[in-house]
Motif scaffolding. Structure first.
Motif, mmCIF file in Angstrom:
data_model
loop_
_atom_site.group_PDB
_atom_site.id
_atom_site.type_symbol
_atom_site.label_atom_id
_atom_site.label_comp_id
_atom_site.label_asym_id
_atom_site.label_seq_id
_atom_site.Cartn_x
_atom_site.Cartn_y
_atom_site.Cartn_z
ATOM 1 N N MET A 153 -31.585 -14.433 9.831
ATOM 2 C CA MET A 153 -30.350 -15.223 9.772
ATOM 3 C C MET A 153 -30.321 -16.063 11.046
ATOM 4 S SD MET A 153 -27.402 -12.724 8.136
ATOM 5 C CE MET A 153 -26.204 -14.074 8.066
ATOM 6 N N GLY A 154 -30.555 -17.364 10.910
ATOM 7 C CA GLY A 154 -30.777 -18.204 12.074
ATOM 8 C C GLY A 154 -29.533 -18.685 12.776
ATOM 9 N N GLY A 155 -28.354 -18.323 12.292
ATOM 10 C CA GLY A 155 -27.117 -18.791 12.905
ATOM 11 C C GLY A 155 -26.679 -17.945 14.087
ATOM 12 N N LYS A 156 -25.412 -18.078 14.435
ATOM 13 C CA LYS A 156 -24.869 -17.393 15.613
ATOM 14 C C LYS A 156 -23.587 -16.658 15.249
ATOM 15 C CE LYS A 156 -23.456 -18.296 20.411
ATOM 16 N NZ LYS A 156 -24.488 -17.420 20.998
ATOM 17 N N PHE A 157 -23.475 -15.418 15.754
ATOM 18 C CA PHE A 157 -22.288 -14.591 15.562
ATOM 19 C C PHE A 157 -21.443 -14.618 16.842
ATOM 20 C CE2 PHE A 157 -25.298 -12.805 12.567
ATOM 21 C CZ PHE A 157 -24.530 -12.497 11.458
ATOM 22 N N PRO A 234 -10.514 -7.185 14.602
ATOM 23 C CA PRO A 234 -11.653 -8.031 14.976
ATOM 24 C C PRO A 234 -11.786 -9.219 14.036
ATOM 25 C CG PRO A 234 -12.397 -6.021 13.891
ATOM 26 C CD PRO A 234 -10.930 -5.862 14.110
ATOM 27 N N LEU A 235 -12.083 -10.371 14.606
ATOM 28 C CA LEU A 235 -12.287 -11.601 13.835
ATOM 29 C C LEU A 235 -13.700 -12.095 14.115
ATOM 30 C CD1 LEU A 235 -8.850 -13.377 14.423
ATOM 31 C CD2 LEU A 235 -9.642 -12.284 12.325
ATOM 32 N N LEU A 236 -14.662 -11.567 13.356
ATOM 33 C CA LEU A 236 -16.071 -11.936 13.524
ATOM 34 C C LEU A 236 -16.368 -13.167 12.681
ATOM 35 C CD1 LEU A 236 -18.885 -11.265 14.657
ATOM 36 C CD2 LEU A 236 -19.229 -9.771 12.669
ATOM 37 N N ARG A 237 -17.052 -14.149 13.285
ATOM 38 C CA ARG A 237 -17.392 -15.380 12.591
ATOM 39 C C ARG A 237 -18.887 -15.675 12.753
ATOM 40 N NH1 ARG A 237 -13.346 -14.221 10.646
ATOM 41 N NH2 ARG A 237 -11.466 -15.484 10.283
ATOM 42 N N TYR A 238 -19.418 -16.457 11.777
ATOM 43 C CA TYR A 238 -20.842 -16.811 11.776
ATOM 44 C C TYR A 238 -20.977 -18.307 11.570
ATOM 45 C CZ TYR A 238 -25.666 -17.241 10.114
ATOM 46 O OH TYR A 238 -26.978 -17.616 9.938
ATOM 47 N N ASN A 239 -21.789 -18.949 12.423
ATOM 48 C CA ASN A 239 -22.056 -20.378 12.308
ATOM 49 C C ASN A 239 -23.526 -20.570 11.961
ATOM 50 O OD1 ASN A 239 -23.029 -23.091 13.618
ATOM 51 N ND2 ASN A 239 -20.829 -23.318 13.295
ATOM 52 N N ALA A 240 -23.807 -21.241 10.825
ATOM 53 C CA ALA A 240 -25.173 -21.372 10.329
ATOM 54 C C ALA A 240 -26.032 -22.275 11.197
ATOM 55 C CB ALA A 240 -25.145 -21.903 8.893
ATOM 56 N N SER A 241 -25.423 -23.198 11.945
ATOM 57 C CA SER A 241 -26.205 -24.149 12.740
ATOM 58 C C SER A 241 -26.667 -23.579 14.073
ATOM 59 C CB SER A 241 -25.378 -25.414 12.984
ATOM 60 O OG SER A 241 -24.255 -25.123 13.809
ATOM 61 N N GLY A 242 -26.195 -22.411 14.435
ATOM 62 C CA GLY A 242 -26.567 -21.819 15.719
ATOM 63 C C GLY A 242 -25.633 -22.169 16.849
ATOM 64 N N PHE A 271 -23.040 -13.530 5.346
ATOM 65 C CA PHE A 271 -23.900 -14.410 4.562
ATOM 66 C C PHE A 271 -23.919 -15.802 5.191
ATOM 67 C CE2 PHE A 271 -23.280 -11.166 1.337
ATOM 68 C CZ PHE A 271 -24.537 -11.113 0.725
ATOM 69 N N ASP A 272 -25.108 -16.419 5.142
ATOM 70 C CA ASP A 272 -25.274 -17.786 5.600
ATOM 71 C C ASP A 272 -24.907 -18.714 4.449
ATOM 72 O OD1 ASP A 272 -26.398 -20.356 6.250
ATOM 73 O OD2 ASP A 272 -27.599 -19.357 7.787
ATOM 74 N N PRO A 273 -23.859 -19.523 4.577
ATOM 75 C CA PRO A 273 -23.438 -20.366 3.457
ATOM 76 C C PRO A 273 -24.434 -21.460 3.113
ATOM 77 C CG PRO A 273 -22.195 -20.919 5.424
ATOM 78 C CD PRO A 273 -23.008 -19.708 5.763
ATOM 79 N N VAL A 274 -25.390 -21.748 3.998
ATOM 80 C CA VAL A 274 -26.372 -22.805 3.754
ATOM 81 C C VAL A 274 -27.623 -22.259 3.082
ATOM 82 C CG1 VAL A 274 -27.798 -24.581 4.827
ATOM 83 C CG2 VAL A 274 -25.502 -24.122 5.709
#
Length: 361
Positions: A153-157, A234-242, A271-274
């Motif tokens: 998963m190449g994004g950032k948490f 907790p509010l965990l978020r994931y960004n697909a662009s890194g 999950f990575d939306p991209v």
């Protein structure tokens, strides 16, 4: 009138242990049945009518299903019907879970300071201010030097935290605007409730920044604050662009161990939306373990589908490191049922498989 009704005869009967009474009404051909759950008006028997259908007992009998249904109490949480003597036991195991943003949290300072004198509290607060500030500054310095590691998963948490609470903490350790309420005590538990609306959903239009609505912090820092102060949610978020995520990015959940700022071993959903890569369930060592998802197996294969204890199980598609593709129904990591194997040269073998062996060969 009620006097006329009182002077008219009544008929009582017992239906399978349930007492019922028939009250005469102003209509001599109608009767109200007291004790019947339907309490309907039923025709009274005519004089001289000796048929079975005219007998009150034949009309008032409750079925076994009706007796059982109305003898139990329906739980408003799970909908199950329980016997009266089982209500206490059922209440202990069937509990309505509160919304994450409505859970009560204990104030650890109130507990710790209750047995301290005033001088002991001042000394403890002075020590705590210095230690917490040094710990956070050390983590910030380490995170700035850390090089990102590749993962499937190449994004950032990252976590989002209420800026209001963070400003209180900064005032407590002496790096922010002075807050009089933080002079004699640390802040209370982390409180992200101001980021939610009355229905429990994250509010829209919130701005990122220490002096705005929320601030983005890395996982080690969130774990430190959560361990020391508690609270949440907790509010965990994931960004697909890194890039560092914001509150509007893909929501994720994870409970367990982290490694290199990404989930490693535990349960969650991300999950990575991209690309579609991600997991819903358990991962171990950064690999799909017992979950549904699209990602990397410990064997080095990429797999999309259901995984059980690290092996494909059920319908899915596996791409091995050499480029071989297996697609179909899996059982314990092998094709079992309808499926196919395609090698890197494009040769395809499909049919019915039995524990990895093609039937008929």
């Amino acid at each position: 009138s009620w006097l006329e009704l009182a002077s008219q005869p009544t008929v009582s009967s017992t239906v399978r242990g349930c007492a019922t009474m028939i009250l005469a009404t102003s209509d001599r051909h109608k009767a109200v049945v007291v004790g019947d759950h339907k309490a309907s008006l039923r025709p009274a028997p005519q004089d001289g009518d000796n048929s079975v259908s005219a007998q009150p007992s034949a009309k008032l009998v409750l079925t076994e299903e009706e007796i059982e249904e109305y003898s139990r109490i329906k739980c408003c949480v799970c909908g199950e019907r329980v016997w009266p003597d089982e209500v206490a036991e059922h209440s202990r195991r069937c509990v309505l879970e509160p919304a994450p943003n409505l859970r009560l949290q204990l104030d650890k300072w109130c507990i710790a300071s209750s047995s301290m004198t005033a001088s002991e509290q001042r000394a403890f607060l002075h020590m705590r201010r210095a230690e917490e500030l040094a710990r956070v500054e050390g983590m910030e310095s380490e995170l700035a030097r850390r090089m990102p590691r590749l993962w499937w998963m190449g994004g950032k948490f990252a976590y989002c935290i209420s800026s209001k609470w963070l400003r209180e903490w900064r005032s407590f350790v002496g790096v922010g605007k002075v807050n009089a309420s933080m002079r004699d005590r640390p802040p209370g538990p982390i409180n992200n409730n101001d980021l939610f609306d009355l229905e429990g959903s994250v509010r829209s239009g919130l701005r990122e920044g220490v002096h705005a609505d929320y601030h983005v912090i890395e996982q080690p820092m969130w774990d430190f604050f959560a361990q020391v102060y508690g609270g949440g949610p907790p509010l965990l978020r994931y960004n697909a662009s890194g890039q560092p995520p914001v509150l509007e990015d893909q929501a994720a959940t994870f409970e367990g161990d982290w490694r290199d700022l990404r989930p490693d071993t535990g349960h969650g959903k991300a999950f990575d939306p991209v690309s579609g890569f991600g997991f819903d369930g358990e991962i171990q060592g950064g690999f799909l373990w017992s979950c549904t998802g699209k990602g990397l197996l410990r064997s080095g294969s990429h797999f999309e589908g259901r995984v059980l204890r690290g092996l494909p199980d059920g319908r899915g598609r596996e791409t091995r490191p050499d480029g071989t593709v297996l697609e179909g129904h899996f059982c314990q990591g092998m094709l079992h049922g309808t499926g196919l194997i395609a090698d890197p040269e494009g040769n395809v073998v499909d049919g019915e498989w039995d524990n990895g062996v093609l039937n008929g060969i």
